[in-house]
Structure formats: C-alpha cells, structure tokens
Design a protein around this motif. Structure first.
Motif, PDB file in Angstrom:
ATOM      1  N   CYS A 342       0.852  -1.186   0.000  1.00  0.00           N
ATOM      2  CA  CYS A 342       0.000   0.000   0.000  1.00  0.00           C
ATOM      3  C   CYS A 342       0.890   1.239   0.000  1.00  0.00           C
ATOM      4  O   CYS A 342       1.748   1.388   0.882  1.00  0.00           O
ATOM      5  CB  CYS A 342      -0.919   0.010   1.225  1.00  0.00           C
ATOM      6  SG  CYS A 342      -2.040   1.426   1.273  1.00  0.00           S
ATOM      7  N   PHE A 343       0.698   2.104  -1.006  1.00  0.00           N
ATOM      8  CA  PHE A 343       1.435   3.360  -1.092  1.00  0.00           C
ATOM      9  C   PHE A 343       0.536   4.554  -0.781  1.00  0.00           C
ATOM     10  O   PHE A 343       0.892   5.692  -1.050  1.00  0.00           O
ATOM     11  CB  PHE A 343       2.029   3.535  -2.498  1.00  0.00           C
ATOM     12  CG  PHE A 343       3.184   2.600  -2.813  1.00  0.00           C
ATOM     13  CD1 PHE A 343       3.625   1.647  -1.914  1.00  0.00           C
ATOM     14  CD2 PHE A 343       3.832   2.685  -4.042  1.00  0.00           C
ATOM     15  CE1 PHE A 343       4.670   0.788  -2.210  1.00  0.00           C
ATOM     16  CE2 PHE A 343       4.894   1.839  -4.348  1.00  0.00           C
ATOM     17  CZ  PHE A 343       5.309   0.878  -3.436  1.00  0.00           C
ATOM     18  N   ASN A 344      -0.655   4.310  -0.216  1.00  0.00           N
ATOM     19  CA  ASN A 344      -1.582   5.391   0.106  1.00  0.00           C
ATOM     20  C   ASN A 344      -1.018   6.291   1.201  1.00  0.00           C
ATOM     21  O   ASN A 344      -0.155   5.880   1.985  1.00  0.00           O
ATOM     22  CB  ASN A 344      -2.925   4.823   0.594  1.00  0.00           C
ATOM     23  CG  ASN A 344      -3.693   4.113  -0.511  1.00  0.00           C
ATOM     24  OD1 ASN A 344      -3.184   3.904  -1.598  1.00  0.00           O
ATOM     25  ND2 ASN A 344      -4.920   3.729  -0.212  1.00  0.00           N
ATOM     26  N   ASN A 345      -1.532   7.513   1.236  1.00  0.00           N
ATOM     27  CA  ASN A 345      -1.206   8.422   2.334  1.00  0.00           C
ATOM     28  C   ASN A 345      -1.421   7.694   3.652  1.00  0.00           C
ATOM     29  O   ASN A 345      -2.494   7.114   3.889  1.00  0.00           O
ATOM     30  CB  ASN A 345      -2.094   9.662   2.257  1.00  0.00           C
ATOM     31  CG  ASN A 345      -1.703  10.728   3.254  1.00  0.00           C
ATOM     32  OD1 ASN A 345      -1.296  10.450   4.371  1.00  0.00           O
ATOM     33  ND2 ASN A 345      -1.816  11.967   2.847  1.00  0.00           N
ATOM     34  N   PHE A 346      -0.438   7.722   4.538  1.00  0.00           N
ATOM     35  CA  PHE A 346      -0.520   6.903   5.734  1.00  0.00           C
ATOM     36  C   PHE A 346      -1.562   7.390   6.731  1.00  0.00           C
ATOM     37  O   PHE A 346      -1.952   6.648   7.642  1.00  0.00           O
ATOM     38  CB  PHE A 346       0.848   6.781   6.407  1.00  0.00           C
ATOM     39  CG  PHE A 346       1.061   5.422   7.011  1.00  0.00           C
ATOM     40  CD1 PHE A 346       1.284   4.322   6.201  1.00  0.00           C
ATOM     41  CD2 PHE A 346       0.993   5.234   8.375  1.00  0.00           C
ATOM     42  CE1 PHE A 346       1.439   3.062   6.742  1.00  0.00           C
ATOM     43  CE2 PHE A 346       1.156   3.978   8.928  1.00  0.00           C
ATOM     44  CZ  PHE A 346       1.377   2.891   8.105  1.00  0.00           C
ATOM     45  N   SER A 374       5.924   9.129   2.959  1.00  0.00           N
ATOM     46  CA  SER A 374       6.942  10.050   3.474  1.00  0.00           C
ATOM     47  C   SER A 374       7.138   9.906   4.980  1.00  0.00           C
ATOM     48  O   SER A 374       8.257  10.020   5.490  1.00  0.00           O
ATOM     49  CB  SER A 374       6.565  11.499   3.134  1.00  0.00           C
ATOM     50  OG  SER A 374       5.303  11.833   3.690  1.00  0.00           O
ATOM     51  N   LEU A 375       6.061   9.640   5.724  1.00  0.00           N
ATOM     52  CA  LEU A 375       6.163   9.462   7.178  1.00  0.00           C
ATOM     53  C   LEU A 375       7.140   8.356   7.532  1.00  0.00           C
ATOM     54  O   LEU A 375       7.880   8.457   8.525  1.00  0.00           O
ATOM     55  CB  LEU A 375       4.783   9.131   7.754  1.00  0.00           C
ATOM     56  CG  LEU A 375       4.727   8.826   9.254  1.00  0.00           C
ATOM     57  CD1 LEU A 375       4.988  10.091  10.061  1.00  0.00           C
ATOM     58  CD2 LEU A 375       3.376   8.221   9.634  1.00  0.00           C
ATOM     59  N   GLY A 381       8.875   9.177  12.652  1.00  0.00           N
ATOM     60  CA  GLY A 381       7.663   8.662  12.031  1.00  0.00           C
ATOM     61  C   GLY A 381       7.693   7.151  11.928  1.00  0.00           C
ATOM     62  O   GLY A 381       6.699   6.468  12.206  1.00  0.00           O
ATOM     63  N   LEU A 382       8.849   6.619  11.539  1.00  0.00           N
ATOM     64  CA  LEU A 382       8.999   5.168  11.422  1.00  0.00           C
ATOM     65  C   LEU A 382       8.904   4.506  12.790  1.00  0.00           C
ATOM     66  O   LEU A 382       8.205   3.494  12.960  1.00  0.00           O
ATOM     67  CB  LEU A 382      10.332   4.835  10.766  1.00  0.00           C
ATOM     68  CG  LEU A 382      10.663   3.344  10.640  1.00  0.00           C
ATOM     69  CD1 LEU A 382       9.599   2.629   9.832  1.00  0.00           C
ATOM     70  CD2 LEU A 382      12.048   3.154  10.012  1.00  0.00           C
ATOM     71  N   GLY A 403      10.341   5.031   2.776  1.00  0.00           N
ATOM     72  CA  GLY A 403      10.005   6.442   2.714  1.00  0.00           C
ATOM     73  C   GLY A 403       9.762   6.886   1.279  1.00  0.00           C
ATOM     74  O   GLY A 403       9.889   6.113   0.330  1.00  0.00           O
ATOM     75  N   LEU A 404       9.422   8.163   1.144  1.00  0.00           N
ATOM     76  CA  LEU A 404       9.146   8.734  -0.171  1.00  0.00           C
ATOM     77  C   LEU A 404      10.408   8.741  -1.029  1.00  0.00           C
ATOM     78  O   LEU A 404      11.506   8.964  -0.538  1.00  0.00           O
ATOM     79  CB  LEU A 404       8.629  10.163   0.001  1.00  0.00           C
ATOM     80  CG  LEU A 404       7.961  10.825  -1.194  1.00  0.00           C
ATOM     81  CD1 LEU A 404       6.697  10.078  -1.579  1.00  0.00           C
ATOM     82  CD2 LEU A 404       7.649  12.283  -0.873  1.00  0.00           C
TER      83      LEU A 404
END
Length: 527
Positions: A342-346, A374-375, A381-382, A403-404
């Motif tokens: 899944c690459f959706n906005n987290f 990116s998060l 974030g990770l 990440g991004l």
C-alpha cells in the motif's frame, strides 16, 4: 528577573533567525540548550520549537512540545497563538494517523481562533481529517458541516442577486489551488484541454502560488486563465461575476488552500463541487456534487448536503502527466512469496485496516507487506509507526517500510497485490498501481468518497476484487494471492485494460460531463 527575561527574548530571536535561514539543527540546539540552562520557556519559544521540529520531520517530538505548551500556557490569554498551536497539533496528529484526535484539535483551534476567515480554514481541516475515521457516522459528519455553515453565517456574506446574462457558449469556471503537479491535476486535464469548444468556454481560476509545467499545460488548454492566488475571497467573487460564468466548479472541497467561501456569495447560477475532494462540502449554496453510478447508487446520500450528479461510468478521467516505467515481472515468481502493498497516504491507514491486513498475512504463509509513505522515511515517524504496529501484534519481520522517493512508480514492480484503505480509499495511488499492472483489493464502502476503489475496478470490469465487508476483503486477497496465473495475466494486461476503459476515455468522459452541465443549467432556469 529582568535579565532572565531579556535572555529569553534574545534566545528566541536568535533561534527564529536561524529557523528563517533554514539552519534547523542549530536553531533546535540553541533553544534546547537555553531551556536546559535556564529552565525558562515561553509560549512563543515553544511554538517556534514546534515549527523547527515539524520542518525537521521530528513529528513525535513536535507533538510532545505542543502538548507541553498547551499544559503550561492554556490560561495565557493568547487566543491567536493557542489557536495556531491546536492547528499544528491537528496537522501532526493527522500525519501520524490519529484522525479522531486530529479532528478534536482542529475544532479547538476553531473555538480559539479570533479571525473569522481562519476559523473556516480550521473547520475545513477538521472535516478533511474526519474522512479517515473508521466507522465515522452521518451524525458526526453532519455536525461538522453545521459548524462550517455557522462560521460562514458569521461572515455575514451578501449573495449576489440573480443573473440575467445570456451567452452563445456556456461559460464554465474551475477554481482550485491544485492546478499543478498534484494528484488532482492527473484527473482534470480533459476539463481544461478537451472540452467541446463549440458549446463551452472555459475559465481557469488558479489559486496556485508556485506554477509549474502542469500549470502551463492547463493554462494553455483553456480559453481564459485567471491567477487569483493573491486575491481575497470577495475579489475572486468579483472576478467570476465580471466574467459572467454560468457554471462554477470547485475542485478542492475541504482540502488545503481551498476557497469554498467564494461559493457562499453565489457568483454563478450553477455551483458544483467534485473531483478534487471525496466528500460533501456541507454547503447549501452547492447545487450538486460530481459522482458516478458506482460511487453513488442514489442521487441523495445522508452524508451529503448536495445532490449527487452521477456520471454513467467514472466521474474520474485519469490522464497522467508522469512518464511510467515498464511493468516488471511478477515479484512472487522471483521471490517465492507474495508481496502485498500500500502506497496510500498513511493518514488513511487506521487500526481497523491494519487488523484486516494482519489477518491476510496470517492466512497467506510467508507473505510480506510493503508500505511506502513520506512518514515512514523519517526516524520518528517510522519508530512511531512500528510501535503502533507492535501494539496491534503485526508480524514485524514480514513488513517492509519505505520512505518517499522519486522512483516510487518503479517500486510497484516490488508488489504483487495492492491493498486499498477504507473508509478513505486511494485515488491516484489506485490508478498508478493498476497502470503498473498491480491488482487492487478494495472495500465497497457506504458513500461516495469511500467507494472510489469500487468505481475504478468496476470501470475496468474487475468487480470481483471489490469486497462488501472486511471478511470478503480478506477472502479476496487470500484467493488471488494463491493464483499466480491470474496475477501474471493481470500483470501483463492491466495497463492495456486501463487505456481502453472509461477511466481513460477523455472524449466519452467530457461528453457525459458536459451533458450534466447542460442539464444543470436547464433545471436552474426552467424548474
């Protein structure tokens, strides 16, 4: 005491200067060392530290500073600054996936914010965050819409009187801040470049502050382009009214940098929202919201204040600006195990979705899960995400976080099956996955914005990848994971299927959309 206060002010000024110069590490260090030496903290100093931490992508530390600030200075009387603090807290909580807490923070910002126009911005932020809440109710959403309408009423806007103009061609205006290299732009090119010039005249009202190549393409495609990025809402209204626009279309909804209050002035006879946002505006001044027969089985929904204008196929027309890499070999044939991804906005990944994914991993032996956002490319974030996953008992050894990166399209070649999010599904990410040959499993959803995945797949003839509920979602994912022949077939054909589907049929799409425009005008004048 006076000497200490002067040192506090000087430390703030020096840190602020460093922050402006983007010397973020030095700015953070200066404030941190001053606090350790003096134990003196100010509201403005702590707010500056939060900005520094935000810019350094240290989101957990940012939350900690903001929460401490609110505990220390809640009774300071600095309403404007405290409103900014609550707004920052809402933004960072949304980024971390804490949508319910995010909404409450934005509502607190609305309460404290003294500026009436900024109150509307913060309410839009709350509405945007609410869409990712698992199981969000009609009553919850309608309460937020009611708040937005009350704030509009406080502006005491005087709507324009009914128009009396007539034109040879129907004048359609599009208003958005996303007419640039942005997800929304991948779905609006036909609106600006492929409309029927014999029947329509198109006006672009751009709120873009930094135009780019995509902006240039859209600008060159339409009849009239207005840069209104520096205009007030009232000035935008006057320009639209002077242009005698017949149909004004909002392409942003409650997303960032929207200008929804423009529509409260009623500058155009017909006012519509859609494409750039996935839920109702909550405004009574909107005559319709663009949807399709898959996203909206009925013309009315309890989640919407607008009538749903249903296109016969897709209400999206995907026309990417990006050049896509070739589709690679099916990963599971090389690795020996299936990779879900899944690459959706987290911010869309709620705990309920994670538990569903956990069950899929349990039922598909040796399968892996690839997540990219990116998060996940930031240390804090990770770490925050990993702790969240561990609390839910996710199999961490089988999950990869990325990440991004600029080559994200190529990284779809590392994924066998994409897992959509719910109730806030993917839009552009779903189209990109499908175009890269990756089948997407989605939940049907109970309203327009939650049914994007269903619409995309139905328009491709792949309704068997759409689940009615969480159990069905798991069953579908498990079933296709065990069918490498089907996955290979989809890998080889999905891009071609996309190209010949209603999802990318710009001529058919514009014909259907323009029919809706004409019908709306007819109903407006002859009802």
């Amino acid at each position: 005491m006076e000497n200490g206060r002067q040192r506090l002010i000087e430390a703030y000024r020096n840190a602020f200067r460093l922050w402006q110069q983007r010397r973020l590490i030095e700015a953070e260090k200066l404030l941190d060392e001053f606090w350790q030496q003096s134990s003196m903290k100010s509201l403005r100093g702590m707010l500056l530290m939060a900005y520094i931490l935000r810019d350094r992508q240290k989101y957990v530390s940012e939350v900690e500073v903001l929460e401490e600030l609110l505990e220390r200075f809640a009774d300071s009387g600095e309403a404007k600054l405290l409103a900014d603090v609550w707004s920052m807290l809402g933004s960072v909580l949304r980024r971390l996936g804490e949508s319910e807490l995010s909404v409450e923070a934005f509502k607190k910002s609305v309460e404290l914010e003294p500026d009436k126009e900024q109150k509307l911005v913060e309410c839009s932020n709350a509405l945007f965050s609410a869409n990712a809440i698992d199981g969000v109710t009609v009553e919850y959403m309608q309460s937020l819409y009611a708040l937005y309408r009350r704030l509009l009423a406080d502006l005491e806007i005087e709507p324009y009187p009914a128009e009396d103009w007539q034109h040879e061609k129907i004048r359609v205006g599009y208003l958005s801040a996303d007419l640039r290299d942005h997800a929304v732009a991948q779905f609006v090119r036909p609106l600006f470049c492929q409309y029927d010039r014999n029947r329509f005249r198109v006006y672009g009202y751009s709120l873009v502050r930094r135009p780019d190549g995509v902006t240039a393409v859209l600008q060159q495609g339409c009849d009239v382009w207005r840069d209104v990025s520096a205009y007030s809402w009232a000035e935008i209204v006057r320009q639209i009214r002077a242009d005698e626009v017949d149909i004004l279309v909002d392409l942003a909804g409650h997303s960032a940098e929207n200008a929804l209050p423009v529509f409260a002035y009623r500058p155009a006879p017909v006012q519509i929202s859609g494409i750039g946002y996935f839920n109702s505006t909550g405004m009574q001044e909107m005559q319709g919201f663009l949807s399709d027969r898959y996203c909206s089985p009925e013309e009315h929904s309890p989640y919407f204040t607008e009538k749903l204008l249903r296109l016969p196929q897709s209400h999206f027309c995907y026309q990417p600006f990006s050049a896509f890499p070739p589709v690679g070999q099916l990963p599971c044939l090389v690795k020996g195990y299936v990779t879900f991804g899944c690459f959706n906005n987290f911010a869309k990944v709620n705990d309920g979705m994670l538990l569903v994914w956990k069950e899929i991993l349990q039922r598909v032996p040796d399968s892996h899960l690839l997540l990219k956002h990116s998060l996940l490319g930031t240390e804090e974030g990770l770490s925050y995400t990993q702790q969240r996953f561990e609390r839910l008992g996710m199999p961490m050894e089988r999950i990869e976080f990325r990440g991004l990166s600029r080559d994200y399209l190529e990284q779809y070649n590392d994924m066998d099956i994409a897992l959509d999010t719910s109730p806030y599904p993917g839009g552009l990410t779903t189209c990109e996955a499908l175009y890269m040959g990756v089948p997407v499993v989605t939940l049907k959803g109970n309203r327009h914005g939650a049914r994007f995945g269903y619409s995309f797949l139905a328009n491709l003839g792949l309704q068997e990848l759409v689940a009615e509920d969480a159990k069905g979602y798991v069953d579908i994912a498990v079933k296709i994971a065990g069918d490498s022949e089907l996955l290979s077939l989809l890998r080889a054909n999905l891009r071609r299927m996309m190209k010949v589907s209603p999802l990318m049929d710009s001529a058919g799409y514009m014909q259907a959309l323009e029919n809706i425009y004409e019908k709306c005008l007819f109903e407006r004048f002859y009802r």
